[in-house]
Design a protein around this motif. Structure first.
Motif, PDB file in Angstrom:
ATOM      1  N   GLU A   3       7.873   6.792  13.183  1.00 16.03           N
ATOM      2  CA  GLU A   3       9.132   6.533  12.464  1.00 16.03           C
ATOM      3  C   GLU A   3       9.378   7.677  11.494  1.00 16.03           C
ATOM      4  O   GLU A   3       8.437   8.351  11.092  1.00 16.03           O
ATOM      5  CB  GLU A   3       9.004   5.237  11.644  1.00 16.03           C
ATOM      6  CG  GLU A   3       8.811   4.013  12.485  1.00 16.03           C
ATOM      7  CD  GLU A   3       8.284   2.842  11.656  1.00 16.03           C
ATOM      8  OE1 GLU A   3       8.623   2.741  10.470  1.00 16.03           O
ATOM      9  OE2 GLU A   3       7.521   2.054  12.221  1.00 16.03           O
ATOM     10  N   LEU A   4      10.624   7.834  11.100  1.00 16.54           N
ATOM     11  CA  LEU A   4      10.918   8.833  10.083  1.00 16.54           C
ATOM     12  C   LEU A   4      10.468   8.282   8.739  1.00 16.54           C
ATOM     13  O   LEU A   4      10.555   7.085   8.494  1.00 16.54           O
ATOM     14  CB  LEU A   4      12.419   9.120  10.046  1.00 16.54           C
ATOM     15  CG  LEU A   4      12.975   9.693  11.346  1.00 16.54           C
ATOM     16  CD1 LEU A   4      14.475   9.945  11.204  1.00 16.54           C
ATOM     17  CD2 LEU A   4      12.245  10.978  11.738  1.00 16.54           C
ATOM     18  N   LYS A   5       9.987   9.179   7.873  1.00 22.35           N
ATOM     19  CA  LYS A   5       9.611   8.734   6.532  1.00 22.35           C
ATOM     20  C   LYS A   5      10.840   8.897   5.639  1.00 22.35           C
ATOM     21  O   LYS A   5      11.216  10.012   5.277  1.00 22.35           O
ATOM     22  CB  LYS A   5       8.427   9.536   6.008  1.00 22.35           C
ATOM     23  CG  LYS A   5       7.914   9.014   4.690  1.00 22.35           C
ATOM     24  CD  LYS A   5       6.540   9.589   4.390  1.00 22.35           C
ATOM     25  CE  LYS A   5       5.943   8.961   3.145  1.00 22.35           C
ATOM     26  NZ  LYS A   5       6.671   9.282   1.931  1.00 22.35           N
ATOM     27  N   VAL A  18       6.178   8.889   9.697  1.00 28.44           N
ATOM     28  CA  VAL A  18       5.058   7.963   9.554  1.00 28.44           C
ATOM     29  C   VAL A  18       4.582   7.592  10.957  1.00 28.44           C
ATOM     30  O   VAL A  18       5.370   7.116  11.776  1.00 28.44           O
ATOM     31  CB  VAL A  18       5.454   6.693   8.772  1.00 28.44           C
ATOM     32  CG1 VAL A  18       4.221   5.830   8.525  1.00 28.44           C
ATOM     33  CG2 VAL A  18       6.109   7.054   7.452  1.00 28.44           C
ATOM     34  N   TYR A  70       0.818  -1.212   0.000  1.00 31.76           N
ATOM     35  CA  TYR A  70       0.000   0.000   0.000  1.00 31.76           C
ATOM     36  C   TYR A  70       0.850   1.260   0.000  1.00 31.76           C
ATOM     37  O   TYR A  70       2.030   1.236   0.351  1.00 31.76           O
ATOM     38  CB  TYR A  70      -0.895   0.018   1.235  1.00 31.76           C
ATOM     39  CG  TYR A  70      -2.064  -0.929   1.132  1.00 31.76           C
ATOM     40  CD1 TYR A  70      -3.268  -0.486   0.630  1.00 31.76           C
ATOM     41  CD2 TYR A  70      -1.937  -2.243   1.528  1.00 31.76           C
ATOM     42  CE1 TYR A  70      -4.352  -1.349   0.532  1.00 31.76           C
ATOM     43  CE2 TYR A  70      -3.001  -3.120   1.431  1.00 31.76           C
ATOM     44  CZ  TYR A  70      -4.208  -2.662   0.932  1.00 31.76           C
ATOM     45  OH  TYR A  70      -5.263  -3.515   0.834  1.00 31.76           O
ATOM     46  N   SER A  71       0.212   2.355  -0.351  1.00 25.02           N
ATOM     47  CA  SER A  71       0.829   3.670  -0.208  1.00 25.02           C
ATOM     48  C   SER A  71       0.397   4.204   1.169  1.00 25.02           C
ATOM     49  O   SER A  71      -0.177   3.448   1.962  1.00 25.02           O
ATOM     50  CB  SER A  71       0.309   4.511  -1.354  1.00 25.02           C
ATOM     51  OG  SER A  71       0.736   5.800  -1.234  1.00 25.02           O
ATOM     52  N   LEU A  72       0.650   5.456   1.464  1.00 22.45           N
ATOM     53  CA  LEU A  72       0.218   6.011   2.748  1.00 22.45           C
ATOM     54  C   LEU A  72      -0.611   7.261   2.496  1.00 22.45           C
ATOM     55  O   LEU A  72      -0.348   8.008   1.556  1.00 22.45           O
ATOM     56  CB  LEU A  72       1.436   6.417   3.581  1.00 22.45           C
ATOM     57  CG  LEU A  72       2.305   5.309   4.170  1.00 22.45           C
ATOM     58  CD1 LEU A  72       3.573   5.893   4.761  1.00 22.45           C
ATOM     59  CD2 LEU A  72       1.528   4.544   5.242  1.00 22.45           C
ATOM     60  N   SER A 126      10.579   2.065  -2.151  1.00 26.31           N
ATOM     61  CA  SER A 126      10.179   0.902  -1.342  1.00 26.31           C
ATOM     62  C   SER A 126      10.701  -0.397  -1.925  1.00 26.31           C
ATOM     63  O   SER A 126      10.823  -0.542  -3.134  1.00 26.31           O
ATOM     64  CB  SER A 126       8.690   0.659  -1.269  1.00 26.31           C
ATOM     65  OG  SER A 126       7.935   1.675  -1.361  1.00 26.31           O
ATOM     66  N   TYR A 163      11.160  -1.772   7.890  1.00 29.03           N
ATOM     67  CA  TYR A 163      10.209  -1.400   8.946  1.00 29.03           C
ATOM     68  C   TYR A 163       8.909  -2.195   8.936  1.00 29.03           C
ATOM     69  O   TYR A 163       8.014  -1.913   9.707  1.00 29.03           O
ATOM     70  CB  TYR A 163       9.875   0.089   8.874  1.00 29.03           C
ATOM     71  CG  TYR A 163       9.563   0.559   7.469  1.00 29.03           C
ATOM     72  CD1 TYR A 163       8.381   0.208   6.845  1.00 29.03           C
ATOM     73  CD2 TYR A 163      10.471   1.351   6.770  1.00 29.03           C
ATOM     74  CE1 TYR A 163       8.106   0.613   5.556  1.00 29.03           C
ATOM     75  CE2 TYR A 163      10.208   1.762   5.487  1.00 29.03           C
ATOM     76  CZ  TYR A 163       9.020   1.388   4.884  1.00 29.03           C
ATOM     77  OH  TYR A 163       8.760   1.787   3.608  1.00 29.03           O
TER      78      TYR A 163
HETATM   79  P1  AMP Z   1       3.967   7.860  -0.610  1.00 25.64           P
HETATM   80  O1  AMP Z   1       4.826   7.186  -1.655  1.00 25.64           O
HETATM   81  O2  AMP Z   1       4.269   9.329  -0.456  1.00 25.64           O
HETATM   82  O3  AMP Z   1       2.525   7.527  -0.744  1.00 25.64           O
HETATM   83  O4  AMP Z   1       4.438   7.248   0.806  1.00 25.64           O
HETATM   84  C1  AMP Z   1       4.367   5.895   1.056  1.00 25.64           C
HETATM   85  C2  AMP Z   1       5.745   5.326   1.042  1.00 25.64           C
HETATM   86  O5  AMP Z   1       6.549   5.855   2.090  1.00 25.64           O
HETATM   87  C3  AMP Z   1       5.781   3.871   1.337  1.00 25.64           C
HETATM   88  O6  AMP Z   1       5.446   3.112   0.225  1.00 25.64           O
HETATM   89  C4  AMP Z   1       7.213   3.666   1.749  1.00 25.64           C
HETATM   90  O7  AMP Z   1       7.979   3.390   0.586  1.00 25.64           O
HETATM   91  C5  AMP Z   1       7.657   5.023   2.249  1.00 25.64           C
HETATM   92  N1  AMP Z   1       8.160   5.017   3.644  1.00 25.64           N
HETATM   93  C6  AMP Z   1       9.304   5.595   4.019  1.00 25.64           C
HETATM   94  N2  AMP Z   1       9.546   5.431   5.323  1.00 25.64           N
HETATM   95  C7  AMP Z   1       8.519   4.706   5.824  1.00 25.64           C
HETATM   96  C8  AMP Z   1       8.199   4.188   7.118  1.00 25.64           C
HETATM   97  N3  AMP Z   1       8.983   4.419   8.160  1.00 25.64           N
HETATM   98  N4  AMP Z   1       7.059   3.478   7.230  1.00 25.64           N
HETATM   99  C9  AMP Z   1       6.251   3.256   6.153  1.00 25.64           C
HETATM  100  N5  AMP Z   1       6.503   3.717   4.920  1.00 25.64           N
HETATM  101  C10 AMP Z   1       7.617   4.443   4.733  1.00 25.64           C
END
Ligand code: AMP
Length: 729
Positions: free
Chosen positions: A129-131, A317, A98-100, A136, A255
Motif C-alpha cells: 500500500e502507499l504510505k 507499506v 503501533y508505529s512501523l 493516524s 487500511y
Molecule cells: P511512522 O509514523 O513513520 O512510524 O509510520 C507509521 C505510520 O504510517 C502509521 O502509524 C500510519 O499512521 C501511517 N501509514 C500511512 N499509510 C499507511 C498504510 N497504508 N498502512 C499502515 N500505516 C500507514
C-alpha cells in the motif's frame, strides 16, 4: 410532496399524518444520500451529478428543520456539531496503535523480505500500500454507527476528536453490510484504522487563504503557513471548532482493523476489500504481490508516480498478507514484525543557479544565498537556499550559471547538494565574498575564530533592521504585529533607531505610518498575474485600530522576563539557551556587566568565546546607553534566583524522543533545565542521555548506534524529582 413549513396550517392541524410521511421520506433520503456517498467516496463511481446530490441534501435539511424530532446523529446533515471545549479528552485504545519500522533503501527492504521469509520458512505473499503522509486515526463503530474517533497519541492513549472527524465527508457515519464476508460481529463494536490527510489542492488553497488573511492584517508580519499537508491535516483535526475542520477539506484512507478476525477475512488484501464494501475510502493504488520481485517493482513504481498523486505519500507499506502468518511474526515493542515502511529517498531536482546574493544578519554576518530557477521539489516550489558561508560554497563548489542539484533537507528546508560538472559554463568563475557590506558599504572582515565574514559597522542599516526584528521575534519580546515592513517604515521615518525607541512610540505615530496590503495574485485574472507576479502592493496607512493594538502589544512586552531581554539584545553567540543560563546565574544585568571572564566561564555552557563577546558588549558605550533607556522604559532587567534548584545536571545534554505520557516534550525539557541540564533536538556523540517515550523513532536508533545511554519515562521521573541521574546498566 408534503408540507415542510412547520408553522403552516397543515402541519398544526394534520401533524401526525404529515409527521409519519416525513419520517418515511427522511429515511428514504438518508438511505439514498448514504448510497450516493458510498458510490462517490468508497467506489469512486458516482451515478448522479453533484447538483442532484446537493438537492437531495437540501430536501433532507428542510425536512429536518420542519420536523426536528426526526434528526438522528447519523443523519448526513449532522456532520458539523458545536464547539468542543478547552481540551480534547484522552481515550484509551482497545489495542495498541503501533508505529512501523522503516527500510531506508531497497537493500533494507530486501533484508526485511528475507528475514520474514526465513522466520516463516516459506515464500510469502504481500499486500503493498502507499504510505499516506497524514495523521493516524482510529474510528470506533458501535452497532454500525460511528461512536468515536481518536488520534494515535502515544499509541496507548490518544485524543478524542470525534466531533471533528464526523465532518470529514468520506468517513461513513454508519456502516453498510459486507456482501462477501461474515460480518455479524461488526455491528457490536469495531475499530477501524487509517490515515486522515489533506489533498495537495486543499493544502495550497488553505495556505493561500492564510496568506490573504495575513496580508489583510497590514502589519507586514509573516503569515503562519503550514509547512506541509501532514501538519495541516493534524492541525485541522485538532481544532476546537468543528466548523473550521469542516472547511479544511480533509479526507481519509482506511487500511486496518484493531482486530481483523472480526470480519472473517483471511488477510490484508481481503480486508481492504471488506473495508471498501462497508463504506470506507480505501486507496486504490494497492497490489497483492506473490513474489518479492513484485514488491520491489511496486516500490519503484511508487517513487516515479508519487508527484502525480493528488496527495502526499512518503513511502510504501509492505505487509505480510496472511493474518495467521502476521500473528506468527508478532510485534516488537514498537512495531509489527509483519510490516515495513519502505521510505522514499529524498527527492532531488536540478535547476540553474542564477545568482548568489549576500544577506547581512543581525550580528553583521554575511550569508551567501543561492537563487535559482524555481523548481518543484517534494511538493513545493523552491527558488532559494542558504549556502551558509564561504567555506560551504567552496566545498560544494557551486558557481553562478551552474546546473545545481536541489533537495529538501528533512523534506522541508531547501538545500543545494552540489553541481553537475559536465554542465558548467566555460566562463563560470569561483564565487567571491564581497569586500564591502552590500547594505552599508563598510569593509568586510573575516572572523579570526570562525568561517564567518562580517560587517562590523554599528550603523549598518541591514544589521539594524535585523536587530530590531530579532527583538520583536517570538522567542524574544514576542511583539506580535510588528512585522518587517512596519519596522522598515519606522526606521525610514526616523522614529526608531534602536530597540528602546519602540517604547517611546505613540499611537499617533504608529497610525500614520504607511504600510501596504498585499493582494494575492491568484485572485486576479491571468493577465494581471503576469504583470505583477505573486502579489500586488496596495499602499495604505496603518490606521488607529491597528496602531492602538500595536501600542498595547509593545507595552505588554515590557513584562517579558529578563532572560528574554538578554536574548533580545542580540549579543553575539548568546542564543536563547545561553541567555537562560546567564539569567539563572547572574540575577541582574548589572551583575552581568560586572562579571569577569572567569566568573562567566564558570557557568556550565558558557565558554571563553561567549564570555568574551559578553564582555565586549558591555564595553561599548552605545550598549550601556541602550540598557539605561530600557531601564527607563520599565523593562525587566533582573530576576529572583533565590528559589533556584541546585545545578546538579549542569554539563549534561538530554535528547527527548517519542511520546511521554505525563509530560509534553517542552515541559520535560523545562524541568530538566531547572537543574542546569541542556536539551537538544538531535543525537550526537556529545549527547549524555536519550529519553525515549513511546514510538521513539530514528533518534533512538541513532543513540543505540552511538552507544548513548537511553532512559525511559520512569527514570526521567526519578531525575526530575531528585535532580540526580540514577545508576543505569
Ligand atoms: P511512522 O509514523 O513513520 O512510524 O509510520 C507509521 C505510520 O504510517 C502509521 O502509524 C500510519 O499512521 C501511517 N501509514 C500511512 N499509510 C499507511 C498504510 N497504508 N498502512 C499502515 N500505516 C500507514
Amino acid at each position: 410532496m408534503f408540507n415542510t413549513d412547520a408553522d403552516s396550517e397543515t402541519s398544526t392541524t394534520n401533524g401526525s399524518g404529515d409527521c409519519a410521511a416525513a419520517a418515511q421520506r427522511a429515511q428514504i433520503l438518508r438511505d439514498e444520500i448514504d448510497r450516493h456517498s458510498y458510490l462517490y467516496y468508497a467506489l469512486d463511481e458516482p451515478v448522479i451529478s453533484d447538483a442532484a446530490f446537493d438537492s437531495l441534501m437540501q430536501e433532507l435539511r428542510d425536512l429536518e428543520r420542519a420536523f426536528p424530532n426526526l434528526i438522528v446523529p447519523e443523519s448526513p446533515t449532522q456532520r458539523v456539531g458545536g464547539y468542543i471545549g478547552a481540551t480534547f479528552e484522552s481515550v484509551e485504545h482497545a489495542e495498541k496503535m503501533y508505529s512501523l519500522d522503516n527500510a531506508m533503501d531497497l537493500a533494507e527492504l530486501d533484508a526485511w523480505l528475507k528475514r520474514t521469509r526465513q522466520t516463516i520458512g516459506q515464500p510469502l505473499t504481500y499486500t503493498c500500500e502507499l504510505k499516506i503522509d497524514g495523521t493516524s486515526i482510529a474510528l470506533t463503530y458501535e452497532d454500525g454507527l460511528l461512536a468515536r474517533a481518536a488520534t494515535r497519541g502515544s499509541g496507548i492513549t490518544g485524543e478524542d476528536v470525534t466531533a471533528n472527524v464526523r465532518t470529514i465527508r468520506d468517513v461513513p457515519l454508519r456502516l453498510r453490510q459486507s456482501v462477501s464476508h461474515d460480518d455479524a460481529t461488526y455491528r457490536e463494536r469495531i475499530e477501524i484504522r487509517g490515515e486522515v490527510y489533506m489533498p495537495k489542492s486543499s493544502f495550497d488553497r488553505l495556505n493561500a487563504q492564510i496568506e490573504m488573511e495575513s496580508a489583510k492584517k497590514a502589519d507586514g508580519s509573516q503569515p503562519r503557513l503550514f509547512a506541509n499537508p501532514r501538519n495541516a491535516a493534524s492541525g485541522s483535526l485538532r481544532q476546537k471548532d468543528p466548523r473550521i475542520t469542516a472547511s479544511r477539506d480533509l479526507a481519509t484512507f482506511m487500511y486496518a482493523l484493531a482486530n481483523p478476525s472480526d470480519t472473517g477475512t483471511a488477510g490484508q488484501w481481503q480486508l481492504l476489500e471488506w473495508l471498501r464494501q462497508v463504506g470506507f475510502h480505501v486507496n486504490p493504488n494497492i497490489a497483492y504481490c506473490s513474489t518479492e520481485q513484485e514488491v520491489r517493482t511496486f516500490c519503484e513504481q511508487a517513487i516515479s508516480t508519487r508527484n502525480d498523486l493528488p496527495y502526499d505519500i512518503d513511502g510504501v507499506v509492505v505487509k505480510v498478507d496472511s493474518f495467521a502468518l502476521q500473528r506468527q511474526l508478532g510485534y516488537t515493542a514498537k512495531a509489527p514484525r509483519w510490516a515495513i515502511a519502505y521510505k522514499f529517498p529524498p527527492e532531488e531536482k536540478t535547476s540553474v543557479l542564477r545568482s548568489i546574493v549576500v544577506q547581512v544578519g543581525r550580528t553583521g554576518v554575511l550569508t551567501p544565498v543561492a537563487e535559482f530557477d524555481p523548481v518543484l521539489v517534494a511538493g513545493s516550489t523552491v527558488a532559494r537556499a542558504t549556502l551558509h558561508n564561504l567555506d560551504e560554497v567552496r566545498r560544494k563548489d557551486v558557481r553562478v550559471g551552474d546546473t545545481v542539484v536541489v533537495r529538501k533537507a528533512g523534506d522541508v528546508i531547501p538545500e543545494i547538494v552540489g553541481h553537475i560538472e559536465a554542465l558548467r559554463p566555460l566562463d563560470a568563475d569561483e564565487w567571491q565574498m564581497p569586500k564591502k557590506c552590500p547594505s552599508c558599504g563598510s569593509v568586510v572582515f573575516k572572523d579570526f575564530d570562525s568561517v564567518a565574514y562580517r560587517c562590523v559597522s554599528a550603523e549598518c542599516p541591514a544589521q539594524r533592521l535585523e536587530r530590531l526584528e530579532h527583538w520583536v521575534s517570538r522567542s524574544a519580546m514576542d511583539i506580535d504585529g510588528l512585522g518587517p515592513r512596519i519596522i522598515e517604515n519606522l526606521v525610514e521615518a526616523g522614529l526608531v533607531r534602536d530597540v528602546a525607541d519602540f517604547y517611546a512610540l505613540t499611537i499617533e505615530q504608529l497610525s500614520s505610518l504607511e504600510t501596504g496590503q498585499l493582494k494575492y495574485a491568484r485572485q486576479m485574472g491571468p493577465q494581471r498575474r503576469e504583470e505583477i507576479g505573486d502579489y500586488e502592493q496596495v499602499p495604505e496607512l496603518v490606521g488607529d485600530l491597528v496602531a492602538s493594538k500595536l501600542y498595547d502589544q509593545i507595552q505588554v512586552s515590557k513584562r517579558q522576563p529578563y532572560s528574554r531581554v538578554l536574548f533580545g539584545l542580540g549579543i553575539r553567540n548568546v542564543g536563547k539557551t545561553v541567555a537562560e543560563l546567564i539569567a539563572n546565574n547572574f540575577s541582574s544585568i548589572d551583575d552581568l556587566r560586572q562579571a569577569s571572564e572567569e566568573q562567566l566561564t564558570s557557568v556550565e555552557g558558557v565558554g571563553p568565546v561567549i564570555a568574551r563577546t559578553i564582555i565586549e558588549f558591555f564595553q561599548t558605550s552605545d550598549n550601556i546607553e541602550l540598557i539605561e533607556e530600557l531601564r527607563q522604559a520599565g523593562l525587566q532587567l533582573e530576576q529572583d534566583n533565590s528559589g533556584r534548584k541546585p545545578q546538579t545536571l549542569a554539563g549534561l545534554t538530554f535528547v527527548l524522543t517519542g511520546t511521554l505520557e505525563k509530560y509534553s516534550r517542552d515541559q520535560a525539557e523545562a524541568l530538566l533545565k531547572q537543574y542546569g541540564a541542556r536539551a537538544s533536538g538531535s543525537v550526537s556523540a556529545k549527547t549524555s542521555y536519550v529519553v525515549a517515550g513511546d514510538n521513539a523513532g530514528s533518534k533512538l536508533t541513532k543513540a543505540r548506534e552511538l552507544g548513548v545511554p537511553t532512559l525511559d519515562e520512569v527514570q526521567l521521573d526519578a531525575i526530575i524529582a531528585s535532580g540526580e541521574v540514577p545508576q543505569i546498566s
